[in-house]
Design a protein around this motif. Sequence first.
Motif, PDB file in Angstrom:
ATOM      1  N   LEU A  15       0.826  -1.213   0.000  1.00  0.00           N
ATOM      2  CA  LEU A  15       0.000   0.000   0.000  1.00  0.00           C
ATOM      3  C   LEU A  15       0.857   1.258   0.000  1.00  0.00           C
ATOM      4  CD1 LEU A  15      -2.899  -0.883   2.485  1.00  0.00           C
ATOM      5  CD2 LEU A  15      -2.976  -0.804  -0.019  1.00  0.00           C
ATOM      6  N   GLY A  16       2.046   1.170   0.566  1.00  0.00           N
ATOM      7  CA  GLY A  16       2.921   2.327   0.602  1.00  0.00           C
ATOM      8  C   GLY A  16       3.353   2.805  -0.771  1.00  0.00           C
ATOM      9  N   ARG A  17       3.331   1.937  -1.760  1.00  0.00           N
ATOM     10  CA  ARG A  17       3.801   2.327  -3.098  1.00  0.00           C
ATOM     11  C   ARG A  17       2.793   3.239  -3.818  1.00  0.00           C
ATOM     12  NH1 ARG A  17       5.918  -1.945  -6.705  1.00  0.00           N
ATOM     13  NH2 ARG A  17       7.410  -0.335  -7.306  1.00  0.00           N
ATOM     14  N   PRO A  18       1.509   2.903  -3.907  1.00  0.00           N
ATOM     15  CA  PRO A  18       0.577   3.887  -4.473  1.00  0.00           C
ATOM     16  C   PRO A  18       0.467   5.148  -3.629  1.00  0.00           C
ATOM     17  CG  PRO A  18      -0.617   1.951  -3.657  1.00  0.00           C
ATOM     18  CD  PRO A  18       0.841   1.609  -3.672  1.00  0.00           C
ATOM     19  N   VAL A  19       0.710   5.051  -2.332  1.00  0.00           N
ATOM     20  CA  VAL A  19       0.738   6.260  -1.501  1.00  0.00           C
ATOM     21  C   VAL A  19       1.847   7.196  -1.988  1.00  0.00           C
ATOM     22  CG1 VAL A  19       1.245   7.142   0.819  1.00  0.00           C
ATOM     23  CG2 VAL A  19      -0.330   5.217   0.529  1.00  0.00           C
ATOM     24  N   GLN A  20       2.999   6.632  -2.333  1.00  0.00           N
ATOM     25  CA  GLN A  20       4.082   7.442  -2.879  1.00  0.00           C
ATOM     26  C   GLN A  20       3.656   8.115  -4.177  1.00  0.00           C
ATOM     27  OE1 GLN A  20       6.308   8.220  -0.732  1.00  0.00           O
ATOM     28  NE2 GLN A  20       8.167   7.146  -1.361  1.00  0.00           N
ATOM     29  N   ASP A  21       2.927   7.389  -5.029  1.00  0.00           N
ATOM     30  CA  ASP A  21       2.414   7.985  -6.261  1.00  0.00           C
ATOM     31  C   ASP A  21       1.461   9.139  -5.955  1.00  0.00           C
ATOM     32  OD1 ASP A  21       3.840   6.274  -7.846  1.00  0.00           O
ATOM     33  OD2 ASP A  21       2.149   5.007  -8.409  1.00  0.00           O
ATOM     34  N   MET A  22       0.587   8.928  -4.996  1.00  0.00           N
ATOM     35  CA  MET A  22      -0.354   9.985  -4.631  1.00  0.00           C
ATOM     36  C   MET A  22       0.393  11.242  -4.190  1.00  0.00           C
ATOM     37  SD  MET A  22      -3.129   7.648  -2.549  1.00  0.00           S
ATOM     38  CE  MET A  22      -4.401   8.879  -2.310  1.00  0.00           C
ATOM     39  N   GLN A  23       1.445  11.048  -3.400  1.00  0.00           N
ATOM     40  CA  GLN A  23       2.243  12.186  -2.959  1.00  0.00           C
ATOM     41  C   GLN A  23       2.853  12.911  -4.158  1.00  0.00           C
ATOM     42  OE1 GLN A  23       3.263  12.847   0.728  1.00  0.00           O
ATOM     43  NE2 GLN A  23       3.369  14.782  -0.353  1.00  0.00           N
ATOM     44  N   PHE A  24       3.421  12.156  -5.076  1.00  0.00           N
ATOM     45  CA  PHE A  24       4.055  12.724  -6.266  1.00  0.00           C
ATOM     46  C   PHE A  24       3.032  13.423  -7.155  1.00  0.00           C
ATOM     47  CE2 PHE A  24       5.512  11.902 -10.716  1.00  0.00           C
ATOM     48  CZ  PHE A  24       6.582  12.786 -10.724  1.00  0.00           C
ATOM     49  N   TRP A  25       1.891  12.789  -7.348  1.00  0.00           N
ATOM     50  CA  TRP A  25       0.871  13.350  -8.240  1.00  0.00           C
ATOM     51  C   TRP A  25       0.265  14.651  -7.707  1.00  0.00           C
ATOM     52  CZ3 TRP A  25      -2.574   8.557  -9.802  1.00  0.00           C
ATOM     53  CH2 TRP A  25      -1.809   7.677 -10.592  1.00  0.00           C
ATOM     54  N   THR A  26       0.335  14.869  -6.384  1.00  0.00           N
ATOM     55  CA  THR A  26      -0.227  16.096  -5.820  1.00  0.00           C
ATOM     56  C   THR A  26       0.767  17.254  -5.842  1.00  0.00           C
ATOM     57  OG1 THR A  26       0.441  15.485  -3.567  1.00  0.00           O
ATOM     58  CG2 THR A  26      -1.782  14.833  -4.277  1.00  0.00           C
ATOM     59  N   ALA A  27       2.024  16.992  -6.192  1.00  0.00           N
ATOM     60  CA  ALA A  27       3.022  18.067  -6.234  1.00  0.00           C
ATOM     61  C   ALA A  27       2.569  19.160  -7.201  1.00  0.00           C
ATOM     62  CB  ALA A  27       4.376  17.503  -6.661  1.00  0.00           C
ATOM     63  N   PHE A  28       2.883  20.395  -6.877  1.00  0.00           N
ATOM     64  CA  PHE A  28       2.426  21.514  -7.704  1.00  0.00           C
ATOM     65  C   PHE A  28       2.909  21.369  -9.145  1.00  0.00           C
ATOM     66  CE2 PHE A  28       2.902  25.765  -9.528  1.00  0.00           C
ATOM     67  CZ  PHE A  28       1.632  26.273  -9.324  1.00  0.00           C
ATOM     68  N   GLU A  29       4.133  20.879  -9.309  1.00  0.00           N
ATOM     69  CA  GLU A  29       4.694  20.746 -10.648  1.00  0.00           C
ATOM     70  C   GLU A  29       4.002  19.664 -11.463  1.00  0.00           C
ATOM     71  OE1 GLU A  29       7.626  22.444  -7.852  1.00  0.00           O
ATOM     72  OE2 GLU A  29       6.322  20.683  -7.835  1.00  0.00           O
ATOM     73  N   VAL A  30       3.345  18.712 -10.787  1.00  0.00           N
ATOM     74  CA  VAL A  30       2.647  17.620 -11.480  1.00  0.00           C
ATOM     75  C   VAL A  30       1.146  17.913 -11.519  1.00  0.00           C
ATOM     76  CG1 VAL A  30       2.159  15.150 -11.501  1.00  0.00           C
ATOM     77  CG2 VAL A  30       4.428  15.974 -10.791  1.00  0.00           C
ATOM     78  N   GLY A  31       0.552  18.070 -10.341  1.00  0.00           N
ATOM     79  CA  GLY A  31      -0.838  18.505 -10.236  1.00  0.00           C
ATOM     80  C   GLY A  31      -1.862  17.571 -10.839  1.00  0.00           C
ATOM     81  N   GLN A  32      -1.531  16.307 -10.959  1.00  0.00           N
ATOM     82  CA  GLN A  32      -2.454  15.368 -11.593  1.00  0.00           C
ATOM     83  C   GLN A  32      -3.592  14.966 -10.658  1.00  0.00           C
ATOM     84  OE1 GLN A  32      -1.447  12.217 -14.627  1.00  0.00           O
ATOM     85  NE2 GLN A  32      -1.190  10.994 -12.777  1.00  0.00           N
ATOM     86  N   LEU A  33      -3.297  14.914  -9.374  1.00  0.00           N
ATOM     87  CA  LEU A  33      -4.286  14.466  -8.388  1.00  0.00           C
ATOM     88  C   LEU A  33      -4.701  15.644  -7.512  1.00  0.00           C
ATOM     89  CD1 LEU A  33      -5.577  11.710  -7.452  1.00  0.00           C
ATOM     90  CD2 LEU A  33      -3.896  11.764  -5.594  1.00  0.00           C
ATOM     91  N   TYR A  34      -5.993  15.860  -7.418  1.00  0.00           N
ATOM     92  CA  TYR A  34      -6.530  16.932  -6.576  1.00  0.00           C
ATOM     93  C   TYR A  34      -7.074  16.332  -5.290  1.00  0.00           C
ATOM     94  CZ  TYR A  34      -9.362  20.779  -4.855  1.00  0.00           C
ATOM     95  OH  TYR A  34      -9.900  21.758  -4.063  1.00  0.00           O
ATOM     96  N   VAL A  35      -6.613  16.835  -4.164  1.00  0.00           N
ATOM     97  CA  VAL A  35      -7.096  16.417  -2.848  1.00  0.00           C
ATOM     98  C   VAL A  35      -8.037  17.505  -2.336  1.00  0.00           C
ATOM     99  CG1 VAL A  35      -6.463  15.781  -0.494  1.00  0.00           C
ATOM    100  CG2 VAL A  35      -4.952  15.165  -2.396  1.00  0.00           C
ATOM    101  N   PRO A  36      -9.278  17.164  -1.970  1.00  0.00           N
ATOM    102  CA  PRO A  36     -10.243  18.187  -1.553  1.00  0.00           C
ATOM    103  C   PRO A  36      -9.853  18.843  -0.234  1.00  0.00           C
ATOM    104  CG  PRO A  36     -11.149  16.002  -1.206  1.00  0.00           C
ATOM    105  CD  PRO A  36      -9.876  15.811  -1.960  1.00  0.00           C
ATOM    106  N   ASN A  37     -10.448  19.989   0.013  1.00  0.00           N
ATOM    107  CA  ASN A  37     -10.098  20.793   1.175  1.00  0.00           C
ATOM    108  C   ASN A  37     -10.228  20.041   2.494  1.00  0.00           C
ATOM    109  OD1 ASN A  37      -9.553  23.001  -0.447  1.00  0.00           O
ATOM    110  ND2 ASN A  37     -11.633  23.841  -0.283  1.00  0.00           N
ATOM    111  N   ALA A  38     -11.183  19.129   2.565  1.00  0.00           N
ATOM    112  CA  ALA A  38     -11.406  18.394   3.814  1.00  0.00           C
ATOM    113  C   ALA A  38     -10.189  17.573   4.225  1.00  0.00           C
ATOM    114  CB  ALA A  38     -12.626  17.476   3.674  1.00  0.00           C
ATOM    115  N   LEU A  39      -9.300  17.301   3.269  1.00  0.00           N
ATOM    116  CA  LEU A  39      -8.115  16.495   3.543  1.00  0.00           C
ATOM    117  C   LEU A  39      -6.837  17.278   3.283  1.00  0.00           C
ATOM    118  CD1 LEU A  39      -9.446  13.196   1.977  1.00  0.00           C
ATOM    119  CD2 LEU A  39      -8.959  13.559   4.403  1.00  0.00           C
ATOM    120  N   VAL A  40      -6.925  18.602   3.407  1.00  0.00           N
ATOM    121  CA  VAL A  40      -5.774  19.473   3.175  1.00  0.00           C
ATOM    122  C   VAL A  40      -5.558  20.351   4.397  1.00  0.00           C
ATOM    123  CG1 VAL A  40      -4.972  21.468   1.840  1.00  0.00           C
ATOM    124  CG2 VAL A  40      -5.932  19.488   0.660  1.00  0.00           C
ATOM    125  N   GLN A  41      -4.306  20.499   4.798  1.00  0.00           N
ATOM    126  CA  GLN A  41      -3.951  21.426   5.875  1.00  0.00           C
ATOM    127  C   GLN A  41      -3.201  22.617   5.294  1.00  0.00           C
ATOM    128  OE1 GLN A  41      -3.193  17.763   8.935  1.00  0.00           O
ATOM    129  NE2 GLN A  41      -2.275  19.699   9.503  1.00  0.00           N
TER     130      GLN A  41
END
Length: 497
Positions: A248-274
């Motif tokens: 499970l840690g491997r797709p988690v790493q992808d999620m982290q990478f995809w949310t980077a500003f330079e990539v921006g592929q994955l959007y995390v809604p405000n409820a899960l953003v600090q």
Amino acid sequence: MTDTTRFPDPVYARTVLAPLFDHAQAHHAEDFHAIDQAHLLMLDETGILNPADATRIAQALIRVHQAQSGTHKVYDGSVEDYFFHIEASLRADLGADLAGRLHTARSRNDIDHTLFRMRLRYRLDGLLDQTHTLLNALLDAASRHRDTVIVAYTHGQPAQPTTYGHYLCAVIEVVLGDMARLRAARAQVDCSPMGAAAITTSGFAVDRHAVARDLGFAGVQLNSYGAIATVDYITATYSALQLLLLHLGRPVQDMQFWTAFEVGQLYVPNALVQVSSIMPQKRNPVPIEHLRHLASQGAGLAQMMLGIVHNTPFTDMNDSEGETQAAGYRAFDVAGRVLDLMTALVQAVRIDSARVANTMDRACITITELADTLVRQEGLSFRMAHEIAADVARAVVAVRGSLGTDGYVPFQAAFARVTGRDSALGQADFAKAVSAGGFIALRDRPGGPAPAALRSALDEYSMRAQQLLQAQEVDKHRLQSAREGRIARFDALARRR
């Protein structure tokens, strides 16, 4: 030499006996009572105890259990451990002779390993339930995003287009494999050691299978030495748990990478953003970071369990018992948090299609299909087609253009240079070959991202998920039926005149 010391040494009591007592009281009290019930029923039904004694012991067990329930006993050193605490309570109720008859044909050895297996079985069932919830969330998200295009990365670089549903199906396959390993571990756990006694069973005609059935086990751990010496039920459990968290840690790493500003592929809604305490522009998807380190913590705790029993003797020993079992339960607790949080994230996140389209244009990630098209339609070798496609990609990237609109002219030039002739591929055919939709639609092989292939895969995964769920329900039903049957027969024994 005269030894005037008295057990327990205060330091030993504080550092070892009290924590073990508290652990047994917190985690094993109900299972201990169930073992007492099942063992007494067997002693009665085999005639090892006379009926009157069995009834009186059953009545006393009920009184002792009611007195213990909802209370917390502070360890005071008057007994060695929780087993002797219960036996002392029974002795105070019945007298030493009759109370002691309950322990006929059993040992703390087989009792302890039965307790550990019962608790691991409960923990595994809970973890499997949580994993199945995550699996359902993944299946639902994959179905909803069958046609949602994403950029697939290799070596940290944009590689080819696929769909989010296709990506999630890869995760689903891994989770299904992890669930199968957890199920296999549960099958190893689901064998009763009761009746093995200390090492070699007993001279009494015990019915091991009856006790196993009454405790909801699928069967007995056949070899009596192995019943008290083996740790494979522990290693199987924590190996499966470690692999689940590692995977499970491997797709988690992808999620982290995809949310980077330079990539921006994955959007995390405000409820899960600090937010940042100083930088107003920051959107920090820190739940993903927590997922990453919690998965690592849980995997580390599971690995610890394997390390504890490594190179231990093949015999009954404390290395695999109370303290170790208590430490292992922490791995389950952390794993449960990972599964719940990942389920919430899978359900909440979405793909930013505009960012995906921009990356596809800038990185020319559909260029592989141009090479394939040239092989099929122009009769070129793949190596020659690859050379042409590479020239086109370099030219488009150099001008920061779009492959679909800016690639055709460089393509014509590269084709003529490599082959010495003009291509029959018109601009419309070229645009289709390098489109994301065309790329995906052509990959209709089993396991590919094309719609039909993906639907077929999802049907297969749903069927396998249902089979796992049905097997789990069978186990739960056996446990529930065994519990209800044992309690009913035990209550009848206590009422017998």
